[in-house]
Design an enzyme around this catalytic site. Structure first.
Site, PDB file in Angstrom:
ATOM      1  CE  LYS A   1      -3.805   1.908   2.531  1.00  0.00           C
ATOM      2  NZ  LYS A   1      -4.702   1.863   3.790  1.00  0.00           N
TER       3      LYS A   1
ATOM      4  CB  SER B   1      -7.922   3.688   2.645  1.00  0.00           C
ATOM      5  OG  SER B   1      -7.222   3.066   3.863  1.00  0.00           O
TER       6      SER B   1
ATOM      7  CB  SER C   1      -8.548   0.866   5.727  1.00  0.00           C
ATOM      8  OG  SER C   1      -9.173   1.926   5.769  1.00  0.00           O
TER       9      SER C   1
END
Length: 480
Positions: free
Chosen positions: A75, A150, A174
């Site tokens: 990420k 996210s 997330s």
């Protein structure tokens, strides 16, 4: 079968080389990225160079660990030395960290191969990956729908076969919510089990890094590689990390599983999600688990509590982005003008919204009424969980109230978007571990996630229950 185990066996037996495996994933990325858009940066040359080093080690007769030669996605809020780290924000568009995060350093030392950095909601603020300043990621099951957020880029990359496993971060769901939307396994570990050093902060008391994978065993192997005490992180727990794979069993005799009654009474829960979760609970019962209903009365207050605490911490953490030290700078006549124009141009709408909410909640005259009260409710939520774990080993509920929604459907309705994290937020507030795994599909062919919640540092129980359920069902075998 575990993707990591299968690739490891191919490497050890020399059936395939690390370069061949890495190239196959890079080819998949090249083929699918025009429609999926999971990655913000692909580090192909670096990945192939790392793979060649792995092949040299194998040729020299070295024993390799389970993560050696495994292609992984990261990420883009995890600092990677020499590789751009944007956090999905224009304000960090050209930021190249001079240091490595602890987790990415551990993976590098273990021989894992980083394929690139994945898309996310700006500074991890969002539930759909639509708040990225760069692109909107598509859900591999239906590219017109969101992958969740996210960590939507990481979840979509795993689901689409653009990496073997991935890392995400979870502040209010997330990792777990995109895992549910994309039909993969996602784990939010106990707060402090995995170092946050080098994770760009959103809400420091809630953020936690964790794995996204195709199977429970893959998640266990990846957690094994990143967990452990780190003196660079003051919130890191000094505990021994067990071998999580030894807890992967196929029956649940003697285990007590609690159904959180408040989650089934929640508004807006999709009938398909309710049905799939009820069937999953029945499956757990057939595997030998004792099922009982458990009330966590303050569970529904998690959402409003989170949206005071998280923005308050974000308001403080994001004050450092002022154009002075790093990131985008709007050169102007005065210092104050540079600050305001840099932040106005660098931050997106959702980040600005949360900074304003947080600044308001922390301001004189409102601190006691909002922030202090939210912290008191947070304690009550934690006490509800403590009481529940006095009766059962694991709690169960849906991961998200709905399946993946259409891109653009909720972008103008922030409150509706916030409800996507209704089931996951209380786990972060209490600092507990939570595991999401596939438990079915709705009538449009979209995945549904089952959430297992454990007591602090009881990831072993989550893996045990999750693995037993996974092996008794076939949902994890389905690919988009």
């Amino acid at each position: 079968m575990s993707v990591i185990r299968a690739l490891h066996q191919q490497l050890v037996s020399k059936e395939r080389s690390a370069v061949e495996i890495t190239q196959s994933y890079l080819d998949q990325i090249a083929a699918l990225e025009p429609t999926i858009r999971s990655y913000l940066t692909v580090t192909a040359d670096q990945a192939l160079a790392q793979a060649a080093q792995v092949d040299a080690r194998i040729a020299a007769g070295e024993d390799i660990g389970p993560l050696t030669g495994i292609p992984i996605a990261l990420k883009d809020n995890l600092c990677t030395q020499g590789v751009r780290t944007t956090c999905g924000s224009k304000i960090l568009e050209n930021f190249v960290p001079p240091y490595e995060s602890t987790v990415t350093g551990k993976l590098r030392d273990a021989g894992a191969i980083a394929l690139g950095k994945t898309n996310l909601d700006e500074f991890a603020m969002g539930s759909s990956t639509e708040n990225s300043a760069y692109q909107i990621t598509g859900n591999p099951w239906d590219v017109t729908r969101v992958p969740g957020g996210s960590s939507g880029g990481s979840a979509a990359a795993v689901a689409a076969g653009e990496c073997a496993v991935a890392l995400g971060s979870d502040t209010g769901g997330s990792i777990r919510q995109p895992a549910s939307f994309c039909g993969v396994v996602g784990l939010k570990p106990t707060y402090g089990l995995v170092s946050r050093f080098g994770l760009v902060a959103y809400a420091s008391s809630l953020d936690q890094i964790g794995p996204l994978a195709r199977t429970v065993e893959d998640a266990a192997l990846l957690l094994q590689g990143i967990a452990g005490h780190d003196p660079k992180d003051s919130t890191s727990l000094d505990v021994k990390v067990p071998d999580y794979t030894q807890y992967l069993k196929t029956d649940l005799k003697g285990r007590k599983v609690g159904i959180i009654t408040e989650t089934f009474a929640a508004e807006g829960i999709d009938p398909a999600v309710r049905t799939a979760t009820e069937k999953a609970i029945q499956q757990l019962k057939e595997l030998g688990a004792e099922i009982q209903e458990i009330s966590c009365p303050r569970f529904p207050y998690g959402l409003p509590t989170y949206y005071i605490i998280a923005p308050s911490e974000a308001s403080s953490n994001l004050a450092r982005y002022d154009g002075v030290k790093y990131g985008v700078r709007n050169n102007n006549d005065s210092l104050m003008s540079m600050y305001t124009k840099t932040r106005a141009e660098g931050f997106g709408a959702e980040v600005k919204r949360r900074i304003m909410i947080g600044t308001y909640a922390l301001s004189a005259g409102y601190y006691d009424a909002y922030y202090l009260k939210a912290q008191k409710v947070r304690t009550l939520i934690k006490q509800d969980f403590e009481a529940a774990f006095g009766q059962v080993d694991v709690l169960v509920c849906p991961t998200a109230p709905t399946t993946a929604f259409k891109a653009g459907e909720k972008v103008d309705d922030p409150l509706s978007m916030y409800l996507s994290d209704l089931m996951t937020i209380p786990v972060n507030l209490a600092g507990l571990p939570g595991l999401s795994l596939p438990c079915g599909f709705d009538n449009q062919g979209l995945p549904i996630g089952l959430q297992l919640i454990g007591n602090a540092l009881r990831e072993d129980l989550l893996f045990e229950v999750g693995y037993a359920y996974e092996q008794a069902t076939e949902w994890h075998n389905r690919v988009p």
